[in-house]
Design an enzyme around this catalytic site. Sequence first.
Site, PDB file in Angstrom:
ATOM      1  N   ARG A 153      11.794  29.441  48.273  1.00 34.22           N
ATOM      2  CA  ARG A 153      11.757  28.141  48.953  1.00 34.22           C
ATOM      3  C   ARG A 153      10.665  27.215  48.420  1.00 34.22           C
ATOM      4  O   ARG A 153      10.853  26.011  48.345  1.00 34.22           O
ATOM      5  CB  ARG A 153      11.553  28.350  50.445  1.00 34.22           C
ATOM      6  CG  ARG A 153      12.794  28.945  51.089  1.00 34.22           C
ATOM      7  CD  ARG A 153      12.591  29.056  52.561  1.00 34.22           C
ATOM      8  NE  ARG A 153      13.763  29.603  53.222  1.00 34.22           N
ATOM      9  CZ  ARG A 153      13.856  29.753  54.533  1.00 34.22           C
ATOM     10  NH1 ARG A 153      12.847  29.385  55.306  1.00 34.22           N
ATOM     11  NH2 ARG A 153      14.926  30.265  55.062  1.00 34.22           N
ATOM     12  N   ASP A 172      11.816  19.471  67.267  1.00 38.18           N
ATOM     13  CA  ASP A 172      11.649  20.512  66.248  1.00 38.18           C
ATOM     14  C   ASP A 172      10.327  20.236  65.544  1.00 38.18           C
ATOM     15  O   ASP A 172       9.817  19.114  65.591  1.00 38.18           O
ATOM     16  CB  ASP A 172      12.812  20.461  65.240  1.00 38.18           C
ATOM     17  CG  ASP A 172      13.026  21.787  64.547  1.00 38.18           C
ATOM     18  OD1 ASP A 172      13.971  22.512  64.908  1.00 38.18           O
ATOM     19  OD2 ASP A 172      12.231  22.116  63.636  1.00 38.18           O
TER      20      ASP A 172
HETATM   21  C1  LIG Z   1      17.205  29.020  63.534  1.00 37.82           C
HETATM   22  S1  LIG Z   1      16.837  27.396  64.114  1.00 37.82           S
HETATM   23  C2  LIG Z   1      17.565  27.435  65.749  1.00 37.82           C
HETATM   24  C3  LIG Z   1      18.380  26.205  66.029  1.00 37.82           C
HETATM   25  C4  LIG Z   1      19.125  26.210  67.365  1.00 37.82           C
HETATM   26  N1  LIG Z   1      18.227  26.306  68.480  1.00 37.82           N
HETATM   27  C5  LIG Z   1      20.140  27.311  67.419  1.00 37.82           C
HETATM   28  O1  LIG Z   1      19.968  28.277  68.163  1.00 37.82           O
HETATM   29  O2  LIG Z   1      21.134  27.229  66.688  1.00 37.82           O
HETATM   30  C6  LIG Z   1      15.081  27.523  64.477  1.00 37.82           C
HETATM   31  C7  LIG Z   1      14.387  26.171  64.515  1.00 37.82           C
HETATM   32  O3  LIG Z   1      13.077  26.364  65.072  1.00 37.82           O
HETATM   33  C8  LIG Z   1      12.200  25.466  64.446  1.00 37.82           C
HETATM   34  N2  LIG Z   1      10.799  25.915  64.623  1.00 37.82           N
HETATM   35  C9  LIG Z   1      10.162  26.959  64.057  1.00 37.82           C
HETATM   36  N3  LIG Z   1       8.875  27.021  64.468  1.00 37.82           N
HETATM   37  C10 LIG Z   1       8.705  25.998  65.331  1.00 37.82           C
HETATM   38  C11 LIG Z   1       7.598  25.530  66.095  1.00 37.82           C
HETATM   39  N4  LIG Z   1       6.397  26.116  66.047  1.00 37.82           N
HETATM   40  N5  LIG Z   1       7.767  24.434  66.868  1.00 37.82           N
HETATM   41  C12 LIG Z   1       8.982  23.812  66.924  1.00 37.82           C
HETATM   42  N6  LIG Z   1      10.060  24.218  66.230  1.00 37.82           N
HETATM   43  C13 LIG Z   1       9.936  25.292  65.436  1.00 37.82           C
HETATM   44  C14 LIG Z   1      12.662  25.454  62.997  1.00 37.82           C
HETATM   45  O4  LIG Z   1      12.231  24.302  62.305  1.00 37.82           O
HETATM   46  C15 LIG Z   1      14.186  25.557  63.137  1.00 37.82           C
HETATM   47  O5  LIG Z   1      14.798  24.291  63.056  1.00 37.82           O
END
Ligand SMILES: C[S@@+](CC[C@H](N)C(=O)[O-])C[C@H]1O[C@@H](n2cnc3c(N)ncnc32)[C@H](O)[C@@H]1O
Length: 280
Positions: free
Chosen positions: A47, A150
């Site tokens: 990445r 996010d």
């Molecule tokens: C796998 S996606 C999940 C998306 C959706 N909630 C779903 O279940 O399909 C995880 C998301 O969490 C976000 N994320 C990770 N760490 C985070 C943090 N500390 N604060 C806010 N968002 C975060 C990532 O950027 C990513 O977009």
Amino acid sequence: MACLPTIMVANEHSEISTAEFAQFQKLIYKIAGISLADTKKVLLVGRLGRRLKSLGLSSFGEYYRLVTSSASPGELQTMVDLLTTNETYFFREEAHFDFLARTVLAKHPANAPFDVWSAASSTGEEIYTISFVLADTLGLDANWSITGSDISTAVLATAERGLYWLERTRGLPQSYLRKYCLKGVRSQAGSFMVAPEIKRHTRFIQVNLNQTLPAMGKFHVIFLRNVMIYFDADTKRQVVARLVEHLRPGGYFIVGHSESLNGLTETLRTVKPTIYQLPE
Ligand SMILES: C[S@@+](CC[C@H](N)C(=O)[O-])C[C@H]1O[C@@H](n2cnc3c(N)ncnc32)[C@H](O)[C@@H]1O
């Protein structure tokens, strides 16, 4: 087995020392609370390697110095965007949306406001799935809102745009596409846009769950799905405690199907696996 200090993958920015990898592990944990296991070296190299190349840098050490220097504050955000995993899709873990329509909304007083927060909303499919369910149940003109947040500004921009490829609509009923989306034509053929009547109920903000939260207001339902899997127990506990403050009495807290709040909070009661409620 001997412990190798560097790993190789097939590109020129392929080498990362154990010490450099440890620096990135610490940094992403400190910023986002994300625990990057030792087994994720190849993922990190894949990445960030492309980014190094486009910046003309020759080592991960150099890139680390760049992201941690005050000279290029935007690069730290780019690193976070690259290191977060954003997989999502419409109607992911569909049972949650059935619960929303049949249990939560069914007993919600008509005309009363209804506010939802999707707290790791990624590219927006979760927000719009919830929107379609609310529009269908409460009506397009009713007083409901969805906040999507996010840590990644890149995914938030995609979510706000609300433009998706038709081939990525697995799980999205055709009836919702017809009612609440606009089909792309000419240069936009093969895509669809979420209709403005839906979008006007949504707002998008950058929120890092690993920090003190901004003033968010209170919500009837908070979705925190498929993000706690990246956090250790301590971070999970802190994140849940922060979010629970933003639930209305009687409000619901929904986590991903492989996640659980067992041992993380005493404030919420379990309604069923992955669905919790703040007592009235
Ligand atoms: C796998 S996606 C999940 C998306 C959706 N909630 C779903 O279940 O399909 C995880 C998301 O969490 C976000 N994320 C990770 N760490 C985070 C943090 N500390 N604060 C806010 N968002 C975060 C990532 O950027 C990513 O977009």
